[in-house]
Design a protein around this motif. Sequence first.
Motif, mmCIF file in Angstrom:
data_model
loop_
_atom_site.group_PDB
_atom_site.id
_atom_site.type_symbol
_atom_site.label_atom_id
_atom_site.label_comp_id
_atom_site.label_asym_id
_atom_site.label_seq_id
_atom_site.Cartn_x
_atom_site.Cartn_y
_atom_site.Cartn_z
ATOM 1 N N SER A 7 35.244 39.217 45.297
ATOM 2 C CA SER A 7 34.481 38.890 44.095
ATOM 3 C C SER A 7 33.041 39.358 44.162
ATOM 4 O O SER A 7 32.309 39.236 43.197
ATOM 5 C CB SER A 7 34.518 37.381 43.860
ATOM 6 N N VAL A 8 32.597 39.891 45.291
ATOM 7 C CA VAL A 8 31.200 40.314 45.440
ATOM 8 C C VAL A 8 30.807 41.335 44.392
ATOM 9 O O VAL A 8 29.716 41.302 43.851
ATOM 10 C CB VAL A 8 30.956 40.883 46.859
ATOM 11 N N ALA A 9 31.694 42.265 44.086
ATOM 12 C CA ALA A 9 31.367 43.353 43.177
ATOM 13 C C ALA A 9 31.625 43.013 41.713
ATOM 14 O O ALA A 9 31.452 43.850 40.849
ATOM 15 C CB ALA A 9 32.157 44.597 43.561
ATOM 16 N N ALA A 10 31.998 41.791 41.432
ATOM 17 C CA ALA A 10 32.336 41.434 40.057
ATOM 18 C C ALA A 10 31.141 41.593 39.134
ATOM 19 O O ALA A 10 29.999 41.304 39.502
ATOM 20 C CB ALA A 10 32.830 39.994 40.013
ATOM 21 N N ASN A 11 31.404 42.079 37.953
ATOM 22 C CA ASN A 11 30.417 42.167 36.879
ATOM 23 C C ASN A 11 29.226 43.066 37.173
ATOM 24 O O ASN A 11 28.152 42.850 36.646
ATOM 25 C CB ASN A 11 29.940 40.768 36.491
ATOM 26 N N ALA A 37 20.126 45.209 45.328
ATOM 27 C CA ALA A 37 20.531 45.865 46.581
ATOM 28 C C ALA A 37 21.563 45.052 47.350
ATOM 29 O O ALA A 37 22.526 45.605 47.880
ATOM 30 C CB ALA A 37 19.310 46.134 47.456
ATOM 31 N N MET A 38 21.400 43.736 47.421
ATOM 32 C CA MET A 38 22.315 42.895 48.190
ATOM 33 C C MET A 38 23.745 43.015 47.663
ATOM 34 O O MET A 38 24.700 43.053 48.431
ATOM 35 C CB MET A 38 21.869 41.440 48.135
ATOM 36 N N ASP A 39 23.898 43.089 46.342
ATOM 37 C CA ASP A 39 25.231 43.171 45.741
ATOM 38 C C ASP A 39 25.778 44.592 45.744
ATOM 39 O O ASP A 39 26.987 44.786 45.807
ATOM 40 C CB ASP A 39 25.183 42.662 44.303
ATOM 41 N N ARG A 40 24.925 45.588 45.650
ATOM 42 C CA ARG A 40 25.372 46.972 45.511
ATOM 43 C C ARG A 40 25.832 47.608 46.815
ATOM 44 O O ARG A 40 26.849 48.280 46.856
ATOM 45 C CB ARG A 40 24.263 47.842 44.899
ATOM 46 N N VAL A 41 25.070 47.442 47.888
ATOM 47 C CA VAL A 41 25.377 48.198 49.103
ATOM 48 C C VAL A 41 26.735 47.849 49.705
ATOM 49 O O VAL A 41 27.342 48.681 50.380
ATOM 50 C CB VAL A 41 24.262 48.093 50.174
ATOM 51 N N VAL A 42 27.257 46.679 49.441
ATOM 52 C CA VAL A 42 28.578 46.307 49.958
ATOM 53 C C VAL A 42 29.676 47.165 49.321
ATOM 54 O O VAL A 42 30.753 47.317 49.886
ATOM 55 C CB VAL A 42 28.852 44.800 49.773
ATOM 56 N N THR A 43 29.416 47.752 48.164
ATOM 57 C CA THR A 43 30.420 48.560 47.476
ATOM 58 C C THR A 43 30.315 50.042 47.829
ATOM 59 O O THR A 43 31.167 50.825 47.418
ATOM 60 C CB THR A 43 30.293 48.414 45.946
ATOM 61 N N TYR A 44 29.294 50.455 48.573
ATOM 62 C CA TYR A 44 29.093 51.863 48.925
ATOM 63 C C TYR A 44 30.015 52.275 50.063
ATOM 64 O O TYR A 44 30.079 51.597 51.088
ATOM 65 C CB TYR A 44 27.666 52.121 49.396
ATOM 66 N N TRP A 45 30.706 53.385 49.912
ATOM 67 C CA TRP A 45 31.371 54.051 51.031
ATOM 68 C C TRP A 45 30.513 55.265 51.336
ATOM 69 O O TRP A 45 30.544 56.251 50.620
ATOM 70 C CB TRP A 45 32.794 54.441 50.699
ATOM 71 N N GLY A 87 15.175 53.708 47.856
ATOM 72 C CA GLY A 87 16.273 53.724 48.820
ATOM 73 C C GLY A 87 17.539 53.114 48.239
ATOM 74 O O GLY A 87 17.511 52.034 47.656
ATOM 75 N N GLY A 88 18.658 53.824 48.352
ATOM 76 C CA GLY A 88 19.942 53.348 47.854
ATOM 77 C C GLY A 88 20.246 53.754 46.426
ATOM 78 O O GLY A 88 21.373 53.576 45.962
ATOM 79 N N ILE A 128 30.652 57.124 47.862
ATOM 80 C CA ILE A 128 31.801 57.034 46.969
ATOM 81 C C ILE A 128 31.891 55.596 46.460
ATOM 82 O O ILE A 128 31.748 54.647 47.226
ATOM 83 C CB ILE A 128 33.101 57.441 47.694
ATOM 84 N N LEU A 129 32.158 55.464 45.145
ATOM 85 C CA LEU A 129 32.375 54.162 44.527
ATOM 86 C C LEU A 129 33.702 54.173 43.784
ATOM 87 O O LEU A 129 34.029 55.139 43.089
ATOM 88 C CB LEU A 129 31.286 53.834 43.503
#
Length: 152
Positions: A7-11, A37-45, A87-88, A128-129
């Motif tokens: 659920s981290v990437a939700a919405n 940043a806290m929510d976005r970087v977890v979705t980065y490959w 950054g990011g 990649i997202l």
Amino acid sequence: MTMNYGSVAANMTMGSSTSSSFNDTEPASSLTISNTAMDRVVTYWYVMDNITIDRVVWWQGADTATGDSTCAYLMGYDVDASTGSTGGDLSNGTKLCSSSTVTNAGYEQAYYNQMTIHSANVDAGQVILFTFASDTVNSDYTLNATIKYHIR
């Protein structure tokens, strides 16, 4: 490679869409993080070697009896790897793969989709997202994407 963000990437928004044309509008080609940043970087490959994508499959499951029309994109971006205020941030987005529109009838079954590859090569240093869209908000979704690739 399997990515499961829960659920981290939700919405999180990656562009805009309307219910009549959500699958005609690709995700945004850039992203400025600003305060997420806290929510976005977890979705980065973050890709560390030059790769070629061979195949992408994904599954989806709804949480209510009424589903939506859905679709997904795999996108590649240049990423600002500096430690400064940008950054990011992402730029130069490229559609790597896309799915067909899936008419999801709800939580009674799971749906499988193999994506169409549009641009298979991803260079080292890019991000990649996996992005997902639905035409309405009848359900929340759980997704599972598997990416087959090789180093080039």
